[in-house]
Write an enzyme that holds these catalytic residues in place. Structure first.
Site: not given
Length: 659
Positions: A331, A367
């Site tokens: 993330d 990401e």
């Protein structure tokens, strides 16, 4: 409280946290600026503190000691003495009970309480206890192959309303092992399941007053302990899941939040790293050591260029790998490459991962953005990282929405996104292609809402992305109009077909294969309730079968899964971009095309992918294939004849030898 036990000196432990040995349990805690670390022991229920013992030894920045005779199951916490000088970045507060950052199990969920943020207020009754767990031997990871179809899911949302899952285990990792769940995932043709965060998390402080709760888990307290709501059995629950899925030929990928913690900004909680050494674990402004850097949008940023923090991150990844996971999705992955001088592919954490003999061969997915300066870094991660391709998402959406000049961009995405991943010898497998993910509109909502509807989040519809490149097919939200419903179904199928016929790795979020909705909410992180859990009873089984068919077609075709970009080079060329009358597309024609055909050849296989976003059918002429006959292998909507390309559709053709 009586000190019925005593800590004794010991040599520097081999690892931080709590380690069980023949003589007892040794503890090691990093704190560079802390003066003294206290070990707080609790009874077997966790209700009463039985002893508070200072760690007797310090070696460099590691405070350590041995608790003789102690065994697994021991419950404990930490307190740290040190300076309270926020202007210098120091926020030590011995009144705060802290979680060991290396704890692999906690005895209860974390709950926000304002007292967690109040200096000088004791929090013993608010903070879960760490539990010393049994050391599990490393598990060989299964499904080491590169992903071919990733299925992203949130454990609780996925299982809470499934009628075949026993009520007592709904919302847990154990529910994912139920035959009905596994059969559904396997039937889709999934190669890897990507679990949204499963590490112990706490609600953001603004949610409880609104009657809301964090539904996604992107707010971790530490990086080793599973959330007890998802894994009441601790690490063994994840190991069982990995083993069960490996036997089915499916790998488990963990979505890891290595960029911030639930401690948030200067008004947030002190429950772990802040109380251990705020100045080291978190990044601060170089000219103002009291000012937290907020590249994450969550109030602060982990300092992942510092050795203790890199070491903690690496130990965390090794811990999860030892339980059998195949890899990780990171993330806000740009944070991994940040230092005081900006982002670099040669940042310390990247270097550490890439030199590790095991982690360097794990599945690694970034990401590729955060909200900090220069935070969008798509295509700039080192091999072998793959990346969530947000450009793919946006270009595919905009093409099918009808935006002008998007045919050329879509062609680039179909061909593997060489413009983004062609450097440093990275192929299409570096591109994780997706139309919808957990963050944003669901696939069904994408074609049913022209704008976001996040009022239920309690922020006046200000949160969430303001430009989702969505469209509603004439009616905003639910509709009983048969024509509107048919149009939406066409669009969903065209989007899915585009995804599975593109080079790269397709990713689908759970429920998008059967029409899940978030009622127009494109930021449903705080909607942990029945209205947002997956509705299995109302699932569109026909759409799920459609996805399974696409996955089978893709898996059976080397041309669709090849790990090289389509270039149009070669003799014969690997790709030809054609208009619907089978003539080549000139460069200046891409800007106004609504329909085109991609002819593929190589390895004895010849395919053609035809797309038509227009609201009228087209006549399709396929290129000459000497000695072969074209047959339609697949169409997203029924076609009246081999030469017809229906409106809002995608078709796949194969040229087979005559006779």
């Amino acid at each position: 409280m009586a000190n019925r036990q005593m800590l004794v000196s010991c040599k520097l432990p081999a690892r931080l946290g709590a380690t069980t040995g023949e003589d007892g349990i040794s503890f090691g805690v990093f704190s560079r600026h802390g003066k003294r670390v206290h070990l707080c022991l609790f009874d077997e229920t966790g209700a009463h503190e039985t002893a508070r013992l200072p760690l007797p030894c310090r070696t460099g920045d590691i405070h350590h000691g041995l608790l003789p005779g102690a065994v697994t199951g021991l419950r404990y916490g930490l307190r740290v003495e040190g300076p309270w000088r926020p202007e210098e970045g120091h926020r030590f507060d011995a009144s705060k009970l802290l979680i060991d950052p290396y704890a692999t199990r906690v005895d209860r969920p974390f709950r926000w309480d304002p007292r967690l943020a109040e200096h000088g207020v004791d929090t013993e009754d608010l903070v879960p206890r760490c539990i010393v767990g049994d050391a599990l031997p490393p598990q060989a990871t299964g499904c080491e192959e590169a992903p071919s179809f990733i299925y992203e899911l949130a454990v609780k949302s996925f299982t809470m309303r499934h009628p075949a899952v026993p009520q007592r285990i709904r919302g847990t990792l154990a529910a994912l092992c139920e035959p009905a769940i596994l059969d559904h995932i396997r039937g889709l043709g999934v190669s890897h399941v990507e679990l949204m965060p499963v590490a112990a998390w706490m609600d953001e402080r603004h949610l409880p007053p609104l009657g809301l709760a964090n539904a996604w888990g992107y707010n971790p307290v530490n990086f080793f302990a599973l959330d007890p709501r998802l894994a009441p059995g601790g690490a063994a629950d994840l190991r069982t899941l990995c083993e069960t899925y490996a036997q089915a030929g499916i790998g488990i990928i963990l979505d890891i939040v290595l960029n911030h913690t639930a401690e948030s900004d200067e008004f947030g909680a002190t429950i772990c790293l802040r109380g251990l050494d705020n100045a080291v674990y978190y990044r601060h402004a170089t000219d103002d050591p009291g000012l937290l850097i907020n590249d994450t949008g969550c109030g602060h940023t982990l300092a992942l260029d510092r050795a203790p923090v890199v070491g903690m991150a690496m130990d965390s990844l090794r811990h999860w790998r030892g339980l059998g996971v195949a890899g990780f999705r990171f993330d806000l992955g740009t944070v991994m490459g940040r230092s005081d001088t900006g982002y670099s592919q040669d940042a310390p954490l990247f270097a550490a991962i890439l030199q590790d003999p095991d982690l360097s061969r794990a599945i690694l997915i970034a990401e590729p953005w955060d909200i900090g300066p220069g935070g969008y870094r798509l295509g700039e991660f080192p091999a072998p990282f793959a990346e969530w391709n947000g450009r793919y998402r946006d270009d595919v959406r905009r093409f099918w929405r009808g935006d002008a000049g998007m045919a050329g961009a879509l062609a680039t995405r179909l061909a593997g996104s060489a413009d983004l991943f062609g450097e440093r010898h990275r192929g299409p497998q570096a591109s994780i292609n997706f139309i919808a993910a957990h963050d944003g509109f669901t696939l069904a909502d994408l074609v049913a809402y022209g704008s976001k509807h996040n009022e239920a989040n309690g922020e006046g519809n200000r949160d969430g992305d303001n430009e989702s490149h969505s469209w509603n097919n004439g009616v905003e939200g639910p509709s009983d109009d048969a024509g509107v419903r048919m149009a939406r179904d066409r669009d969903i199928r065209a989007l899915l077909a585009t995804l599975f016929l593109s080079r790269g790795i397709p990713m689908l979020t759970a429920g998008d294969e059967f029409g899940r909705t978030q009622h127009g909410n494109n930021n449903a992180y705080c909607q942990d309730n029945e209205a947002f859990w997956l509705d299995w009873q109302g699932a569109d089984a026909g759409l799920a079968d459609f996805v399974a068919t696409l996955a089978r077609l893709r898996a059976a075709s080397p041309l669709l899964t090849a790990e090289t970009f389509l270039t149009g080079a070669g003799d014969p060329p690997d790709a030809r971009w054609l208009k619907t009358e089978a003539t080549p597309v000139a460069d200046e024609e891409w800007s106004f095309l609504d329909a085109f055909c991609l002819a593929l050849g190589g390895g004895g296989e010849t395919l053609a992918i035809a797309l038509n976003r227009a609201h009228e059918p087209r006549v399709l002429v396929l290129p000459t294939a000497p000695g072969r006959l074209w047959q339609r292998l697949f169409t997203s909507v029924p076609a009246p004849s081999e030469r017809a390309l229906p409106a809002r559709s995608v078709s796949l053709f194969v040229a087979s030898a005559e006779g």
